[in-house]
Every structure is written in C-alpha cells, then in structure tokens.
Design an enzyme around this catalytic site. Structure first.
Site, PDB file in Angstrom:
ATOM      1  N   ASP A   1       0.847  -1.195   0.000  1.00 22.38           N
ATOM      2  CA  ASP A   1       0.000   0.000   0.000  1.00 22.38           C
ATOM      3  C   ASP A   1       0.887   1.252   0.000  1.00 22.38           C
ATOM      4  OD1 ASP A   1      -2.566   1.091  -0.091  1.00 22.38           O
ATOM      5  OD2 ASP A   1      -2.806   1.148   2.078  1.00 22.38           O
TER       6      ASP A   1
ATOM      7  N   HIS B   1      -4.764   2.607  -7.103  1.00 15.91           N
ATOM      8  CA  HIS B   1      -5.910   2.369  -6.214  1.00 15.91           C
ATOM      9  C   HIS B   1      -7.216   2.220  -6.990  1.00 15.91           C
ATOM     10  CE1 HIS B   1      -3.465   2.862  -2.647  1.00 15.91           C
ATOM     11  NE2 HIS B   1      -4.509   2.474  -1.935  1.00 15.91           N
TER      12      HIS B   1
ATOM     13  N   HIS C   1      -7.207  -1.308  -7.996  1.00 18.88           N
ATOM     14  CA  HIS C   1      -7.589  -2.082  -6.802  1.00 18.88           C
ATOM     15  C   HIS C   1      -9.108  -2.078  -6.623  1.00 18.88           C
ATOM     16  CE1 HIS C   1      -9.178  -1.872  -2.715  1.00 18.88           C
ATOM     17  NE2 HIS C   1      -8.355  -2.877  -2.442  1.00 18.88           N
TER      18      HIS C   1
ATOM     19  N   HIS D   1      -6.147  -5.705   1.080  1.00 18.68           N
ATOM     20  CA  HIS D   1      -6.128  -4.442   0.332  1.00 18.68           C
ATOM     21  C   HIS D   1      -4.758  -4.247  -0.342  1.00 18.68           C
ATOM     22  CE1 HIS D   1      -6.717  -0.161  -0.521  1.00 18.68           C
ATOM     23  NE2 HIS D   1      -5.560   0.069   0.076  1.00 18.68           N
TER      24      HIS D   1
END
Ligand code: ZN
Length: 376
Positions: A177, A260, A263, A278
């Site tokens: 992340d 993101h 994602h 995540h």
C-alpha cells in the site's frame, strides 16, 4: 479527488493532530485518549479484543477513562457505521482499535457523533490510520465510495510491539500500500490534478512520498524478517512509520491515481480475489500503473524484485485470477474508470482496453522476470 481542473490553484496539506509510535505505546493510550474525552466507545473485532483488549482497558482504567466496547462486524459499510453510531451516543471520544476496515469505520462513527477520534492500528497493513477519509464498501465487500471528513483523526497511536506479533503478511500488505504512494502521487504532481484534500500537493506532500519509497526500498525486507522473528528493530520501526505515517500523509496530501482505482476495480469481481488483502490487490494495481506509465524495464524490475521477496502477488494466478476472462478484466477496468475515480488523475487518457492490456502485461512481465531469475 476531482479530475484535472483548471480552477485548482491552492496547495493543501492535512494531517492528524498527534502521531505516537513505539514498542508498548499502548500502555500510554489511556493518557492520550483521556486528553480527548473521559468516556470512550471502543470499536474492535473479537480477535483484536481478545488479543490486546486487556492492555488497552488497563491503560484506560489507569487514566480514569470510562469505556464501552462495541464489537466490529467486519465490513466498513454504511450499515455498520449506522449501527455503531446508535451504540455510541454517550461517548465523548471514539476509539478505533484494529485493522484498516475497523479504523475506517471508527472514523465514520466519530464524524457522525461529532466526537474526537483516536486510531490505534494493530497492524501496519494499510495507510488508513492518519487520513480524514474512509473507504466505504458494500456489506458484500465491494468498493462503494470514499467518504471525506472535516478533519483527520485527533490521535494515531501505533504500538510496534503489537505489530511485531501480527502475521508478516499484514506488514507486507502495508508495504505494498505504501509503495503505491509515490507512484500515484508523482502522477498527480505531473498532471496537476487534486490531492485527496482537494488542493495541489505541497512540497512537503511530495517529499513525504519520496521518503516513503526510499525507506521501503532500503528497509522493507529487513523489517519483514524482523516481523517474522516477532521482534522490534529499527528497520521495523522505520517501515511501520513508512506504512502508516508517510504513506498516510503521502497519499492524502499527494493524491491517488491508477493503482488504487485498479484495486477498486478488482473488488467488483466475485470469488477468491476477496481473500486477498487491500495491499495485495494494490500491489498488482501499482504494477499495472507502472506499465501504463511506460516505466523502464530496470525500474519495473526493481519493484517486482521487492514484491516477489515479500510474497506479494505479481501474477494473475497469485491474484486468484488465473481463469479471468477478458470480460472479467473489462469489468475491473470499467470500475476503475468510473466517474470520480482517481484513475482520471493521470496526465494521459485511458480506455478500458488499455487497463485490460496492462493487467495482462504485468502477468507476462512478472513470469518472464521470474524465469530469467531462475536461469541465473
Ligand atoms: Zn490503500
């Protein structure tokens, strides 16, 4: 996170009120939470509560802070926030204790109750703790929206001893992340788009993103090995700070881009991909953005090397998408490109087929890279 707008002229930087990090920091949690309010609603899941609830409540009792425990149901959804708000009407401070979804839920509850918010992460698995926003999912775990708040958490307190006891997979996820932070922020800086606070990135926001990446390339593997041994070392401290503080400030005041958004696209699929964290899905999203950004081979392989060493997914098979059809990947791409998504913060225009191609290219590059490594 508006798309590129000609009207944005101001730089904005935002941050939490206080950040505290250290081994056994939880023993001082009562002191710090008590400064925000003498009656706390603690949101944590059963697992965290059983593992570390006692350390927290002991500290609260020592500081004469009364508390009520509210069990977190598992999803950072609108329903869950509503349910917890109803339990917290007497609270003077809301405490989120646990992983990213618990913390995002606590922020939403504190915002609705109008109380201060204290965030106590038990893993360094995401950069959720410091930001003034929550990622809201449906009750089924599909990305729904970003919810923005007027201010960041008042307190973020990170106990590195607790984090050293957590499974290393969580730390690796947080590293992934955090590795997305600079890749996305520099794309936002290039395009002149807005950061998550609705302004242009400051020099400080930029510097934090760069520093975050530097720390990770230098220390991430050492920190992960320390975590595997269950010990706190200076490298682990540095990487916990990179995953939590640097990545948190860096993405919020730097900005998000394609990693993101991709994602978020992955969360729209059904099946085993929901078993991934995540950060694991973000790792693949970051590689996909690097391909779209036309990153030179040596640079792309620098990322691949670190992801592979940390056991992060770099192939579709590792992402549990070995059988994914082009239709599936189109769904990912279209979700990543929906209105308001951070993919529009790139300096170039993207079509869904560009994203599908890049997702497949990551798989091909990763396999070829691993085969070459094997050969040597
Ligand atoms: Zn993230």
């Amino acid at each position: 996170m508006a798309a590129v707008q000609d009207t944005i002229r101001e730089k904005v930087f935002i941050s939490p009120g206080r950040y505290i990090q250290g081994a056994h920091a939880i023993q001082r949690a009562g002191h710090h939470i008590g400064r925000l309010g003498q009656s706390a609603l603690i949101i944590a899941d059963d697992f965290v509560w059983q593992m570390a609830g006692q350390a927290l409540t002991k500290s609260l009792e020592a500081s004469k802070v009364s508390f009520e425990y509210a069990r977190f149901g598992g999803e950072a959804s609108s329903h869950e926030i509503d349910r917890l708000v109803a339990l917290g009407e007497q609270a003077l401070v809301v405490v989120g204790f646990g992983g990213g979804k618990t913390l995002d839920t606590a922020k939403g509850v504190a915002d609705r109750l109008g109380t201060p918010c204290a965030i106590l992460p038990t893993t360094a698995s995401t950069d959720a703790p410091t930001s003034a926003l929550s990622v809201i999912y449906t009750d089924e775990g599909v990305f729904d929206s970003y919810r923005f708040y007027d201010h960041n958490p008042d307190l973020v307190l990170v106990d590195t001893h607790l984090i050293a006891q957590a499974p290393p997979r969580f730390l690796a996820s947080g590293i992934a992340d955090a590795l997305a932070t600079w890749v996305e922020a520099r794309a936002v800086i290039r395009s002149g788009a807005a950061n998550m606070a609705g302004g242009l990135p400051t020099l400080l926001g930029q510097t934090i993103g760069e520093k975050c990446e530097q720390v990770l390339f230098e220390q991430a593997l050492l920190a992960w090995e320390a975590n595997r041994a269950g010990v706190v070392t200076p490298a682990l401290e540095a990487v916990v700070e990179a995953n939590t503080l640097l990545s948190g400030l860096g993405f919020e005041s730097g900005g998000l881009a394609a990693a993101h958004a991709i994602h978020n696209g992955f969360t729209a699929l059904h099946g085993a991909i929901h078993e991934l964290t995540h950060g694991e899905k973000v790792a693949y999203g970051t590689l996909t953005q690097l391909v779209l950004d036309q990153t030179p081979q040596v640079e792309l392989e620098r990322y691949l090397t670190l992801y592979i060493a940390l056991g992060l997914p770099v192939t579709l098979e590792a992402l549990k998408l070995a059988q994914a059809t082009d239709n599936d990947l189109m769904r990912v791409a279209e979700t990543a490109l929906q209105e308001g998504e951070s993919s529009h913060n790139l300096a170039y225009h993207l079509a869904p087929t560009d994203i599908v191609g890049a997702i497949r290219a990551v798989d091909a590059h990763a396999k070829a890279f691993m085969a070459r490594q094997h050969h040597h």
